[in-house]
Enzyme design. Structure first.
Site, short mmCIF file in Angstrom:
data_model
loop_
_atom_site.label_atom_id
_atom_site.label_comp_id
_atom_site.label_asym_id
_atom_site.label_seq_id
_atom_site.Cartn_x
_atom_site.Cartn_y
_atom_site.Cartn_z
N CYS A 76 -87.11 53.81 -88.67
CA CYS A 76 -88.04 52.68 -88.50
C CYS A 76 -89.02 52.48 -89.66
CB CYS A 76 -88.81 52.85 -87.19
SG CYS A 76 -87.70 52.83 -85.77
N1 LIG Z 1 -84.50 55.36 -83.19
C1 LIG Z 1 -85.68 54.84 -82.93
O1 LIG Z 1 -86.66 55.56 -82.79
C2 LIG Z 1 -85.87 53.36 -82.75
C3 LIG Z 1 -87.05 52.90 -82.14
C4 LIG Z 1 -87.24 51.56 -81.94
C5 LIG Z 1 -86.27 50.66 -82.39
N2 LIG Z 1 -85.14 51.11 -83.02
C6 LIG Z 1 -84.15 50.12 -83.44
O2 LIG Z 1 -83.10 50.08 -82.50
C7 LIG Z 1 -81.84 49.80 -83.14
C8 LIG Z 1 -80.85 50.91 -82.86
O3 LIG Z 1 -81.37 52.12 -83.40
P1 LIG Z 1 -80.84 53.54 -82.96
O4 LIG Z 1 -81.84 54.53 -83.49
O5 LIG Z 1 -80.49 53.54 -81.51
O6 LIG Z 1 -79.50 53.64 -83.82
P2 LIG Z 1 -78.33 54.74 -83.69
O7 LIG Z 1 -77.69 54.80 -85.03
O8 LIG Z 1 -78.88 55.98 -83.07
O9 LIG Z 1 -77.31 54.10 -82.65
C9 LIG Z 1 -76.65 52.90 -82.85
C10 LIG Z 1 -75.29 52.99 -82.18
O10 LIG Z 1 -74.68 51.71 -82.29
C11 LIG Z 1 -73.29 51.91 -82.48
N3 LIG Z 1 -72.72 50.69 -83.01
C12 LIG Z 1 -72.79 50.18 -84.26
N4 LIG Z 1 -72.16 49.00 -84.32
C13 LIG Z 1 -71.67 48.74 -83.09
C14 LIG Z 1 -70.92 47.68 -82.53
N5 LIG Z 1 -70.57 46.62 -83.25
N6 LIG Z 1 -70.56 47.78 -81.23
C15 LIG Z 1 -70.90 48.85 -80.48
N7 LIG Z 1 -71.62 49.88 -80.97
C16 LIG Z 1 -72.00 49.82 -82.26
C17 LIG Z 1 -73.22 53.12 -83.40
O11 LIG Z 1 -71.94 53.75 -83.33
C18 LIG Z 1 -74.35 53.99 -82.84
O12 LIG Z 1 -73.88 54.91 -81.87
C19 LIG Z 1 -82.19 49.62 -84.62
O13 LIG Z 1 -82.44 48.28 -84.86
C20 LIG Z 1 -83.47 50.42 -84.75
O14 LIG Z 1 -84.27 49.97 -85.83
C21 LIG Z 1 -84.91 52.45 -83.17
#
Ligand SMILES: NC(=O)c1ccc[n+]([C@@H]2O[C@H](COP(=O)([O-])OP(=O)(O)OC[C@H]3O[C@@H](n4cnc5c(N)ncnc54)[C@H](O)[C@@H]3O)[C@@H](O)[C@H]2O)c1
Length: 396
Positions: free
Chosen positions: A253
């Site tokens: 983030c």
């Molecule tokens: N990790 C955090 O602390 C956090 C906090 C708030 C917001 N976010 C936001 O949330 C979003 C997701 O982050 P995250 O940390 O969960 O990411 P992550 O990498 O942990 O998980 C994302 C998942 O999406 C899957 N994926 C990718 N493309 C896909 C598709 N087309 N269809 C199905 N699955 C697909 C990946 O295989 C992965 O398992 C991002 O925009 C991030 O900025 C993250």
């Protein structure tokens, strides 16, 4: 409700468990079939979600994972929680969001509420998701995720949730859904406001962290403890919020989201000078750490055995994305030190494995997990602490 969540990472799986706990029937969809098999076997990959919790939801048929996007059809709610990284030029990479929209377009024939939780710049829901899905009368809302992995005080339930929709019907449905497992819902006038609020929140953190990192350097040069100054300043009951200095910023983030804001600022011809300067200051912190380590150890670390303790970007999580530990290790190696690292949560990283702490000449503590062996750290001849949590040693 029948809920499908696209993406089963930190955000998607946390959300899945939140919705399943509220009695919804949840399907987690992910392109990573190894992860899907692991989840269906009741193995969680996220701190804060135990295997027992996950197995319980699976046994109760309130959660299942699938790599087959055809399961999306027939859902009442479809949540998008996919990565939104930066590309090689440090511009927003929306390819995962677009791919998720295309999965919906291809597979979903019955109307649903489609919510984007992935962090992105204002206009993403409208122009990158809704505009790609045609032929079915869906409802669209944006509800940016604010989860803070490893935070035991604030979770999905008690963190207030922003909701902006393309239509009043979308807002109403999204409020009904999130209201079933979140204590506080805040409606905003458009998805763009919700999207912008999320990236502004993280930009606020990024800029303040850079400010305190710069202040720590000024303070050190003045021979004053920055942490004592921050504690003193924080006694003011209004108008001040304490941030702590460190070796830089990491995770999905803080190093990334502000660049989404800078990108749209650039598109509309407004300079995002704070964001750019904050990035420079935070990215330069590993070099500052190494400069201080050199100064604290007689000017040279050539041939010394240095152990870097804690390589994830924050304490008590195993996430190494964008971790400043990488640059700290590389820069220490450039100085001719034999550098190993120790992290009980990470274990394998960049083709290397975690090494014991004891036996090193020097320790540089980048991240301090609960339960790290402090006594072993103190056996190293010189200790530099980036966390401010080890008394009586050199550090920032
Ligand atoms: N990790 C955090 O602390 C956090 C906090 C708030 C917001 N976010 C936001 O949330 C979003 C997701 O982050 P995250 O940390 O969960 O990411 P992550 O990498 O942990 O998980 C994302 C998942 O999406 C899957 N994926 C990718 N493309 C896909 C598709 N087309 N269809 C199905 N699955 C697909 C990946 O295989 C992965 O398992 C991002 O925009 C991030 O900025 C993250």
């Amino acid at each position: 409700m029948r809920v499908a969540i696209i993406g089963q990472g930190y955000v998607g799986l946390t959300m899945a468990v939140g919705a399943a706990s509220a009695g919804h029937s949840v399907i987690g969809v992910d392109v990573n079939s190894t992860l899907i098999d692991q989840l269906n076997a009741g193995k969680s990959h996220i701190e804060g979600i135990t295997d027992t919790d996950l197995a319980g939801f699976i046994a109760a048929c309130s959660y299942a994972a699938s790599a087959d996007a055809s399961v999306l059809d027939g859902s009442d709610v479809i949540v998008i929680a996919v990565p939104t990284p930066l590309d090689a030029q440090r511009n927003p990479d929306l390819s995962f969001v677009r791919a998720a929209a295309e999965l919906i377009q291809k597979n979903v024939k019955s109307p649903a509420l489609i919510v984007n939780e992935s962090t992105s710049y204002p206009g993403t829901l409208r122009n990158e998701i809704a505009a790609r899905i045609t032929g079915v009368d869906h409802l669209y809302a944006s509800s940016p995720e604010r989860v803070d992995p490893g935070n035991n005080q604030w979770g999905t339930k008690n963190t207030p949730r922003l909701i902006g929709g393309l239509t009043p019907a979308a807002v109403a449905k999204a409020c009904e859904f999130y209201g079933s497992f979140c204590d506080s819902i805040i409606e905003v006038s458009s998805p763009e406001v919700a999207e912008a609020a999320k990236i502004f929140e993280n930009t606020f953190r990024q800029v303040n962290i850079a400010l305190v990192n710069e202040f720590a350097q000024i303070s050190d040069a003045l021979g004053i403890s920055s942490r004592e100054v921050i504690e003193a300043a924080a006694t003011k009951p209004y108008g001040f919020m304490a941030f702590n200095p460190g070796p830089g910023v990491g995770g999905h983030c803080i190093p990334v989201d502000p660049s989404y804001l800078a990108y749209v600022a650039n598109q509309v011809g407004v300079p995002a000078t704070f964001i750019e300067r904050a990035n420079e200051v935070n990215l330069a912190m590993p070099a500052y750490v190494v400069k201080r380590v050199l100064a604290g150890s007689g000017g040279s670390i050539k041939g010394k055995i240095v152990v870097v303790v804690g390589v994830s970007y924050k304490s008590n999580v195993a996430d190494t994305r964008e971790t400043p530990a990488a640059a700290v290790i590389d820069l220490l190696r450039e100085q001719g030190a034999a550098v190993t690292w120790h992290d009980d949560l990470v274990v394998n990283w960049r083709g290397e494995t975690s090494s014991p702490i004891a036996g090193a000449d020097m320790a540089v503590v980048v991240t301090k997990h609960d339960g790290v062996d402090l006594a072993a750290i103190m056996t190293c001849g010189y200790v530099f602490d980036c966390t401010g949590q080890i008394a009586g040693v050199d550090g920032i």
